[in-house]
Design an enzyme around this catalytic site. Sequence first.
Site, PDB file in Angstrom:
ATOM      1  N   GLY A   1      37.566  14.427   9.993  1.00  0.00           N
ATOM      2  CA  GLY A   1      37.877  13.191  10.795  1.00  0.00           C
ATOM      3  C   GLY A   1      39.218  13.497  11.857  1.00  0.00           C
ATOM      4  CG  HIS A   2      39.863  15.948  14.600  1.00  0.00           C
ATOM      5  ND1 HIS A   2      39.180  17.044  14.089  1.00  0.00           N
ATOM      6  CD2 HIS A   2      39.084  15.673  15.605  1.00  0.00           C
ATOM      7  CE1 HIS A   2      38.421  17.353  14.669  1.00  0.00           C
ATOM      8  NE2 HIS A   2      38.293  16.623  15.961  1.00  0.00           N
TER       9      HIS A   2
ATOM     10  CE  LYS B   1      41.089  21.047  10.084  1.00  0.00           C
ATOM     11  NZ  LYS B   1      41.461  20.762   8.969  1.00  0.00           N
TER      12      LYS B   1
ATOM     13  CD  GLN C   1      35.863  19.253   5.252  1.00  0.00           C
ATOM     14  OE1 GLN C   1      35.130  20.152   5.234  1.00  0.00           O
ATOM     15  NE2 GLN C   1      35.634  17.857   5.899  1.00  0.00           N
TER      16      GLN C   1
ATOM     17  CG  ASP D   1      43.744  15.361   6.406  1.00  0.00           C
ATOM     18  OD1 ASP D   1      42.865  14.952   6.926  1.00  0.00           O
ATOM     19  OD2 ASP D   1      43.821  15.005   5.123  1.00  0.00           O
TER      20      ASP D   1
END
Length: 429
Positions: free
Chosen positions: A40-41, A16, A223, A13
Site C-alpha cells: 500500500g502506498h 517506496k 514489501q 514501508d
Amino acid sequence: MANVAVIGAQWGDEGKGKVVDWLASRADIVVRFQGGHNAGHTLVVGNQTYKLSLLPSGVVRGKLGIIGNGVVLDPDALLGEIAKVRAQGLDVGPHNLRIAENTPLILPLHPALDKAREEARGEHKIGTTGRGIGPAYEDKVARRAIRLCDLAEPETLSTKLDELLLHHNTLLKGLGAATFEKQELLDKLLALAPQLLPFSEAVWERLDEARHSGKRVLFEGAQAVMLDVDHGTYPFVTSSNTVAGNAAAGAGVGPHGIGMVLGIAKAYTTRVGSGPFPTELKDDIGKRLGEVGHEFGTVTGRPRRCGWFDACLVRQAVKVGGVQGLVLTKLDVLDGLTELKICTGYEIDGEVFKRLPAAAAAQAKARPIYETLEGWTQSTRGARSWAQLPATAIKYVKRIEELVEAQVTLLSTSPERDDTILVSDPFAG
Ligand code: IMP
C-alpha cells in the site's frame, strides 16, 4: 535499456511510494512483479491523494502500468481500486493497464483461509494482512491456482474449482471456518471475466518490445528484502520473493533486463506484524520515532514498531537483494535527537555476528551491537542539497554508506516529491 528496479531494504514501508512516483515520472512503463494488495502506498499529486495497493504507481503519472505474473491478483480489490481512482478523475483502462495472462488470482477462499490460520496460530501469529496472499501463492506453487487466462475457458474453470475446493474446504472445515460453494464461485468468476479479460495479455512480449525500442521500464517492488520468503526473517515474512532477482521471473524478462537496482531504507527502522526486530525501541525514543514519522500501516492501520537503523540488516539486504544504490528516506524524523545509534552487528549467546542468522531462535536472541553518533538539532526537512544538511547529518549518512556497503543515490527529506537530494541519476544506465 536503462531500466530501474526499486525494492525495500528493511521490513517494508520505507517510503517506496514517493521514490517510485519520482522515478515513474522518468519512466515509460511501470511494472509490479510480486506481492498483491498487501502492499500500500499513498501518492499525493496536486490536490489529490491516491491510495494504491495493486495498481502500478505509473498509472497516476500517465504511464503504462503492468501487473506481472509474479503478483497475486484479487479481482475485487483491483476493480475496487480502479473505480476509486476513476472517481478521482484518473483514466484507467486496458489502454494504460496490462495484466499478465498467467497471473494467479486471489479468490474469496484465500483471505478466509489466511484469517482462519492466523486465528489458529494464536500468540504465534505472523501478523499477515489477512488478504489471502500466502494461500494464493501456495496454490500457485501447488499448480492448482486459477489464473487470469482461465477466465476465458469456463470448462477449465469448472475443473480447476473442483480441485481447489477439495483442498480448501477440507482445510477450512478442519479449522472450523465456513466452506465455499462451487456454483457461487463459478458464477462470480464468469461474471468477472468480461471485466478482467480486456486487461489480459502476454506482458513478456510487450516488455520485450519495450527493450528493443529503448523504452525505460521501472520495476516496482512491494514489501522488502527482510520479508522475502527465502531471505527474510522466516516464518515472519510474506509469501513472495521480494529481492530484485525476482523482477525478472515475476515480469517475464531476462536477468539483464532489470537494470539498476535501488534499495530503499528509512534512516531508522520500522516493522509491522510479528517477528524478530533486534533494534526495536520500546522506550520514549521509539514512541517519538512513531509519532514524528507517522508510523501507521497503510493497509492495516496498525502502529508500526520502531527502532534504530540496523546497518547489519540493511547490508544483508543490499547483498541478497542485489542493491546497487541506496535511497535513504525520512532523515528529517531524526531531527532533534542529540544522540543516534546504528547497529553494526549482533551478540547471540556470547558470540558476535555480522549478519542475522537464518534460524528463528537465534534471530529472536540477537542483541544489537551499537555505534553511537552525534545527532543534530537543526531541521533537515525539505533539504534539496547536501549544503542544506548539518555536518552531523552528513556524517550519519556517510557512516551508513560505509556500513551497508552501498552508495546513497537519493536522499529524501520530506514527503514532498521534490524534497530530494539526487546524487546520481538511476536511469543513466
Ligand atoms: P502477508 O503478506 O499478508 O502474508 O503478511 C506477511 C507479513 O508481511 C506480515 O508481517 C505483514 O505485516 C507483512 N507485510 C505484508 N505487506 C507489507 C507491506 O506492504 N509493508 C510492510 N509489511 C508488509
